[in-house]
Design a protein around this motif. Structure first.
Motif, PDB file in Angstrom:
ATOM      1  N   MET A  38      -2.558 -69.925   8.487  1.00 44.81           N
ATOM      2  CA  MET A  38      -1.256 -69.286   8.599  1.00 44.81           C
ATOM      3  C   MET A  38      -0.143 -70.316   8.436  1.00 44.81           C
ATOM      4  SD  MET A  38      -1.474 -65.989   9.149  1.00 44.81           S
ATOM      5  CE  MET A  38      -3.036 -65.466   8.418  1.00 44.81           C
ATOM      6  N   PRO A  39       1.016 -69.895   7.941  1.00 42.39           N
ATOM      7  CA  PRO A  39       2.131 -70.832   7.799  1.00 42.39           C
ATOM      8  C   PRO A  39       2.663 -71.278   9.149  1.00 42.39           C
ATOM      9  CG  PRO A  39       2.836 -68.591   7.327  1.00 42.39           C
ATOM     10  CD  PRO A  39       1.358 -68.539   7.483  1.00 42.39           C
ATOM     11  N   SER A 249      -2.573 -56.418   4.212  1.00 45.53           N
ATOM     12  CA  SER A 249      -1.321 -56.703   4.924  1.00 45.53           C
ATOM     13  C   SER A 249      -1.089 -58.197   5.106  1.00 45.53           C
ATOM     14  CB  SER A 249      -1.344 -56.020   6.300  1.00 45.53           C
ATOM     15  OG  SER A 249      -1.575 -54.640   6.184  1.00 45.53           O
ATOM     16  N   SER A 250      -1.777 -59.014   4.314  1.00 47.06           N
ATOM     17  CA  SER A 250      -1.714 -60.466   4.520  1.00 47.06           C
ATOM     18  C   SER A 250      -0.304 -61.024   4.350  1.00 47.06           C
ATOM     19  CB  SER A 250      -2.680 -61.185   3.569  1.00 47.06           C
ATOM     20  OG  SER A 250      -2.364 -60.911   2.222  1.00 47.06           O
ATOM     21  N   ALA A 258       5.056 -66.655  10.609  1.00 47.95           N
ATOM     22  CA  ALA A 258       5.921 -67.774  10.226  1.00 47.95           C
ATOM     23  C   ALA A 258       7.263 -67.671  10.946  1.00 47.95           C
ATOM     24  CB  ALA A 258       6.117 -67.798   8.712  1.00 47.95           C
ATOM     25  N   SER A 259       7.804 -66.455  11.022  1.00 46.25           N
ATOM     26  CA  SER A 259       9.068 -66.247  11.728  1.00 46.25           C
ATOM     27  C   SER A 259       8.905 -66.545  13.209  1.00 46.25           C
ATOM     28  CB  SER A 259       9.543 -64.804  11.520  1.00 46.25           C
ATOM     29  OG  SER A 259      10.681 -64.529  12.298  1.00 46.25           O
ATOM     30  N   PHE A 260       7.827 -66.032  13.810  1.00 44.04           N
ATOM     31  CA  PHE A 260       7.587 -66.263  15.239  1.00 44.04           C
ATOM     32  C   PHE A 260       7.494 -67.758  15.522  1.00 44.04           C
ATOM     33  CE2 PHE A 260       5.053 -66.540  19.120  1.00 44.04           C
ATOM     34  CZ  PHE A 260       5.625 -65.562  19.913  1.00 44.04           C
ATOM     35  N   GLU A 269      -1.534 -67.234  17.106  1.00 40.94           N
ATOM     36  CA  GLU A 269      -2.603 -67.306  16.119  1.00 40.94           C
ATOM     37  C   GLU A 269      -2.522 -66.068  15.244  1.00 40.94           C
ATOM     38  OE1 GLU A 269      -4.422 -69.931  15.740  1.00 40.94           O
ATOM     39  OE2 GLU A 269      -4.005 -70.962  17.642  1.00 40.94           O
ATOM     40  N   GLY A 270      -2.969 -66.197  14.002  1.00 40.38           N
ATOM     41  CA  GLY A 270      -2.906 -65.067  13.094  1.00 40.38           C
ATOM     42  C   GLY A 270      -4.112 -64.981  12.196  1.00 40.38           C
TER      43      GLY A 270
END
Length: 344
Positions: A38-39, A249-250, A258-260, A269-270
């Protein structure tokens, strides 16, 4: 001569094994990059104390969760009157925040059930709709504090935060009925009724966030479990909030986490993984997937962490109010980024 043939055969076998190992490593790496990585970076420092604004948010979350799961208590098709009381409370709370409320009613066995919706029309991208939702019913036999009064209270809190704002995209805050069995993954699941109507109206839902069981955290080692093979990739302490979506929905999952991570000083975690993996589709985002809409679940991972999941012990005293507050404060920024509005 025979010995030479055996050595040649062994070398060929080893070569094949090496090639297969390389392919397997490449496949695992590809899965990691496309579904798991994840970013940004998960926050790992000390979580700061609540600000004055967050203290007010905490108090509101606690008050609403205690109303739904403490005062009202178990609320579902068996406790139908209590389910109605919860719907009335949510409607009144939205109205107190200045919203016009729409009830989407539908009938099961001569009884009406209601999704509760409010909307802020968008500006230059008004046709694009972002849905922030949670279910407000509880499973039979449980007062449903974490599952899912925390999510329902979180939606209320976010709606209050955005009241009066002017986003570029249309944003809807929706409290869904009948997520729990026996309606789960059936045509009578409240969010599926809602998503079906959206598709019939040809509405352009570009993002759906489902707040599902968001109130339990633990720093203890091995407090977090996962379905295989996710146990190979994620931390063993259940002190993070998860952003979980299917592979379709990736883009949304990556954008949201990324925003969080840009805004929130809280572990996250994502994953954007196949919806068939146990747990991935266990909430209202699943309903939106059925109609071709991108959706993700924001969750503490429910049964993979919460020992009181679907029990009579799922009571308000189990909720970690400080950390739940940090999650909602971070989600305020995520929603702001998704809908295009400056909240600073």
């Amino acid at each position: 001569m025979l010995l030479g043939k055996i050595e040649l055969s062994n070398r060929r076998t080893l070569t094949r094994l090496a090639i297969l190992s390389t392919i397997l490593i490449s496949l695992i790496s590809g899965i990691w990059l496309s579904m798991i990585a994840m970013p940004g970076k998960s926050y790992s420092g000390t979580i700061p104390p609540l600000t004055a604004q967050e203290i007010s948010l905490r108090d509101a979350l606690q008050r609403d969760v205690e109303k739904l799961s403490g005062e009202i208590g178990e609320r579902n098709f068996i406790q139908y009157q209590k389910l109605g009381e919860a719907a009335d409370f949510l409607e009144a709370s939205f109205q107190a925040a200045g919203y016009k409320v729409e009830r989407q009613g539908y009938k099961i066995d001569d009884k009406f059930y209601y999704n509760i919706e409010v909307e802020i029309p968008g500006g230059k991208k008004a046709d694009e709709i972002v849905v922030i939702g949670a279910h407000y019913d509880s499973v039979v036999g449980s007062p449903g504090a974490n599952d899912n009064a925390t999510g329902a209270a979180g939606v209320l809190a976010l709606a209050r935060m955005f009241a009066g704002k002017k986003p570029e995209k249309t944003v809807r805050f929706v409290e869904f009925v009948n997520e729990e069995p026996p309606f789960f993954w059936t045509a009578d699941m409240g969010s599926l009724v809602y998503a079906k109507r959206c598709r019939e109206r040809n509405e352009k839902i570009v993002s759906m966030l489902s707040l599902e069981t968001i109130g339990y955290y633990s720093d203890a080692k091995n407090s977090q479990k996962y379905p295989a093979p996710l146990n190979l990739f994620y931390p063993t302490s259940g002190n993070f909030i998860g952003f979980i979506g299917n592979t379709s929905s990736s883009k949304l999952v990556r954008e949201a986490i990324a925003s969080f991570r840009r805004h929130a000083e809280f572990p996250s975690e994502g994953a954007a993984i196949p919806g068939g993996i146990p747990g991935v589709g266990w909430s209202d985002q699943w309903s939106f997937w059925q109609h071709g809409y991108p959706g993700l679940m924001v969750t503490d991972t429910a049964p993979y962490r919460y020992p009181y999941y679907h029990t009579a012990q799922d009571t308000p005293d189990k909720v970690d109010w400080e950390r739940t507050t940090k999650v909602i404060a971070g989600l305020e920024k995520v929603v702001a980024d998704l809908v295009g509005v400056d909240i600073n």
